[in-house]
Every structure is written in structure tokens, then in C-alpha cells.
Motif scaffolding. Structure first.
Motif, PDB file in Angstrom:
ATOM      1  N   ASP A   7     -10.823  -3.841  -3.013  1.00 25.63           N
ATOM      2  CA  ASP A   7      -9.821  -3.743  -1.960  1.00 25.63           C
ATOM      3  C   ASP A   7     -10.259  -2.620  -1.028  1.00 25.63           C
ATOM      4  O   ASP A   7     -10.450  -1.484  -1.472  1.00 25.63           O
ATOM      5  CB  ASP A   7      -8.461  -3.439  -2.584  1.00 25.63           C
ATOM      6  CG  ASP A   7      -7.378  -3.326  -1.548  1.00 25.63           C
ATOM      7  OD1 ASP A   7      -7.389  -2.329  -0.803  1.00 25.63           O
ATOM      8  OD2 ASP A   7      -6.534  -4.226  -1.483  1.00 25.63           O
ATOM      9  N   TRP A   8     -10.430  -2.931   0.250  1.00 30.67           N
ATOM     10  CA  TRP A   8     -10.962  -1.951   1.190  1.00 30.67           C
ATOM     11  C   TRP A   8     -10.075  -0.710   1.319  1.00 30.67           C
ATOM     12  O   TRP A   8     -10.555   0.415   1.291  1.00 30.67           O
ATOM     13  CB  TRP A   8     -11.165  -2.587   2.565  1.00 30.67           C
ATOM     14  CG  TRP A   8     -11.724  -1.616   3.549  1.00 30.67           C
ATOM     15  CD1 TRP A   8     -11.079  -1.034   4.584  1.00 30.67           C
ATOM     16  CD2 TRP A   8     -13.051  -1.075   3.549  1.00 30.67           C
ATOM     17  NE1 TRP A   8     -11.912  -0.161   5.240  1.00 30.67           N
ATOM     18  CE2 TRP A   8     -13.135  -0.167   4.629  1.00 30.67           C
ATOM     19  CE3 TRP A   8     -14.170  -1.259   2.748  1.00 30.67           C
ATOM     20  CZ2 TRP A   8     -14.293   0.540   4.913  1.00 30.67           C
ATOM     21  CZ3 TRP A   8     -15.322  -0.553   3.048  1.00 30.67           C
ATOM     22  CH2 TRP A   8     -15.375   0.333   4.114  1.00 30.67           C
ATOM     23  N   ILE A   9      -8.778  -0.895   1.434  1.00 30.82           N
ATOM     24  CA  ILE A   9      -7.866   0.236   1.602  1.00 30.82           C
ATOM     25  C   ILE A   9      -7.909   1.149   0.375  1.00 30.82           C
ATOM     26  O   ILE A   9      -8.036   2.371   0.494  1.00 30.82           O
ATOM     27  CB  ILE A   9      -6.422  -0.247   1.865  1.00 30.82           C
ATOM     28  CG1 ILE A   9      -6.347  -1.105   3.125  1.00 30.82           C
ATOM     29  CG2 ILE A   9      -5.454   0.928   1.922  1.00 30.82           C
ATOM     30  CD1 ILE A   9      -6.710  -0.402   4.418  1.00 30.82           C
ATOM     31  N   THR A  12     -11.235   2.984   0.090  1.00 34.01           N
ATOM     32  CA  THR A  12     -11.316   4.072   1.070  1.00 34.01           C
ATOM     33  C   THR A  12     -10.474   5.259   0.633  1.00 34.01           C
ATOM     34  O   THR A  12     -10.890   6.418   0.772  1.00 34.01           O
ATOM     35  CB  THR A  12     -10.868   3.572   2.456  1.00 34.01           C
ATOM     36  OG1 THR A  12     -11.689   2.452   2.820  1.00 34.01           O
ATOM     37  CG2 THR A  12     -11.004   4.640   3.509  1.00 34.01           C
ATOM     38  N   MET A  13      -9.285   4.983   0.088  1.00 34.92           N
ATOM     39  CA  MET A  13      -8.433   6.070  -0.414  1.00 34.92           C
ATOM     40  C   MET A  13      -9.095   6.810  -1.568  1.00 34.92           C
ATOM     41  O   MET A  13      -9.003   8.033  -1.668  1.00 34.92           O
ATOM     42  CB  MET A  13      -7.094   5.515  -0.883  1.00 34.92           C
ATOM     43  CG  MET A  13      -6.157   5.124   0.228  1.00 34.92           C
ATOM     44  SD  MET A  13      -4.628   4.405  -0.401  1.00 34.92           S
ATOM     45  CE  MET A  13      -4.014   5.729  -1.448  1.00 34.92           C
ATOM     46  N   ILE A  35      -9.020  -7.171   2.421  1.00 28.79           N
ATOM     47  CA  ILE A  35      -7.998  -6.364   3.070  1.00 28.79           C
ATOM     48  C   ILE A  35      -6.781  -7.270   3.104  1.00 28.79           C
ATOM     49  O   ILE A  35      -6.827  -8.370   3.649  1.00 28.79           O
ATOM     50  CB  ILE A  35      -8.384  -5.932   4.493  1.00 28.79           C
ATOM     51  CG1 ILE A  35      -9.611  -5.042   4.466  1.00 28.79           C
ATOM     52  CG2 ILE A  35      -7.212  -5.221   5.165  1.00 28.79           C
ATOM     53  CD1 ILE A  35     -10.103  -4.615   5.830  1.00 28.79           C
ATOM     54  N   ARG A  38      -0.098  -6.231   5.407  1.00 31.23           N
ATOM     55  CA  ARG A  38       0.573  -4.932   5.436  1.00 31.23           C
ATOM     56  C   ARG A  38       1.617  -4.786   4.334  1.00 31.23           C
ATOM     57  O   ARG A  38       1.700  -3.743   3.677  1.00 31.23           O
ATOM     58  CB  ARG A  38       1.212  -4.780   6.808  1.00 31.23           C
ATOM     59  CG  ARG A  38       1.941  -3.506   7.034  1.00 31.23           C
ATOM     60  CD  ARG A  38       2.458  -3.467   8.476  1.00 31.23           C
ATOM     61  NE  ARG A  38       3.084  -2.219   8.752  1.00 31.23           N
ATOM     62  CZ  ARG A  38       4.396  -2.062   8.916  1.00 31.23           C
ATOM     63  NH1 ARG A  38       5.194  -3.104   8.852  1.00 31.23           N
ATOM     64  NH2 ARG A  38       4.889  -0.877   9.161  1.00 31.23           N
ATOM     65  N   TYR A  41       0.580  -3.627   0.838  1.00 33.19           N
ATOM     66  CA  TYR A  41       0.319  -2.194   0.708  1.00 33.19           C
ATOM     67  C   TYR A  41       1.617  -1.387   0.740  1.00 33.19           C
ATOM     68  O   TYR A  41       1.776  -0.433  -0.007  1.00 33.19           O
ATOM     69  CB  TYR A  41      -0.645  -1.719   1.797  1.00 33.19           C
ATOM     70  CG  TYR A  41      -2.006  -2.353   1.670  1.00 33.19           C
ATOM     71  CD1 TYR A  41      -2.857  -2.004   0.637  1.00 33.19           C
ATOM     72  CD2 TYR A  41      -2.439  -3.313   2.574  1.00 33.19           C
ATOM     73  CE1 TYR A  41      -4.111  -2.588   0.505  1.00 33.19           C
ATOM     74  CE2 TYR A  41      -3.680  -3.896   2.453  1.00 33.19           C
ATOM     75  CZ  TYR A  41      -4.509  -3.535   1.423  1.00 33.19           C
ATOM     76  OH  TYR A  41      -5.736  -4.125   1.287  1.00 33.19           O
ATOM     77  N   ILE A  47       0.163   3.198  -3.171  1.00 31.97           N
ATOM     78  CA  ILE A  47       0.209   3.625  -1.772  1.00 31.97           C
ATOM     79  C   ILE A  47       1.418   4.528  -1.541  1.00 31.97           C
ATOM     80  O   ILE A  47       1.301   5.580  -0.903  1.00 31.97           O
ATOM     81  CB  ILE A  47       0.281   2.399  -0.837  1.00 31.97           C
ATOM     82  CG1 ILE A  47      -0.964   1.514  -0.964  1.00 31.97           C
ATOM     83  CG2 ILE A  47       0.504   2.815   0.610  1.00 31.97           C
ATOM     84  CD1 ILE A  47      -2.241   2.104  -0.442  1.00 31.97           C
TER      85      ILE A  47
END
Length: 53
Positions: A7-9, A12-13, A35, A38, A41, A47
Motif C-alpha cells: 500500500d503506497w500510503i 510512505t508513512m 493506492i 480516500r 484511509y 491512519i
């Protein structure tokens, strides 16, 4: 959307200092990374608990 291994998000986190090259070297590419929409997430406890958000 296909479920892919990464998962890209979230990646990155977990790796805020990574560049695109670092992700590629780690094997994270568009072929195996998603990805999501919205709302997925926004409803994620990971998140919501993140200080960045």
C-alpha cells in the motif's frame, strides 16, 4: 481495485525518508502496490492514530 501486496500510503508513512529509488530497490513498484480510495484511509485506525494525520 486489485489487492496488491503493498500500500503506497502505508509504505510512505512507514518510510518517510525513502525516495522513489529506495522504494524500487526495496521491491515496491506499481506492479505490486495499491493506492486505495480516500474513505479506506479515513476509516483506518492506523491512519487515525498517526501523528502525521
Amino acid at each position: 481495485m486489485d489487492n496488491k501486496a503493498n500500500d503506497w500510503i502505508l509504505s510512505t508513512m512507514a518510510n518517510p525518508s525513502f525516495t522513489a529509488t529506495d522504494f524500487i530497490n526495496a521491491g515496491i513498484t506499481s506492479n505490486n502496490t495499491s493506492i486505495y480510495e480516500r474513505d479506506r484511509y479515513l476509516n483506518s485506525a492506523l491512519i487515525q492514530d498517526s501523528p502525521e494525520f
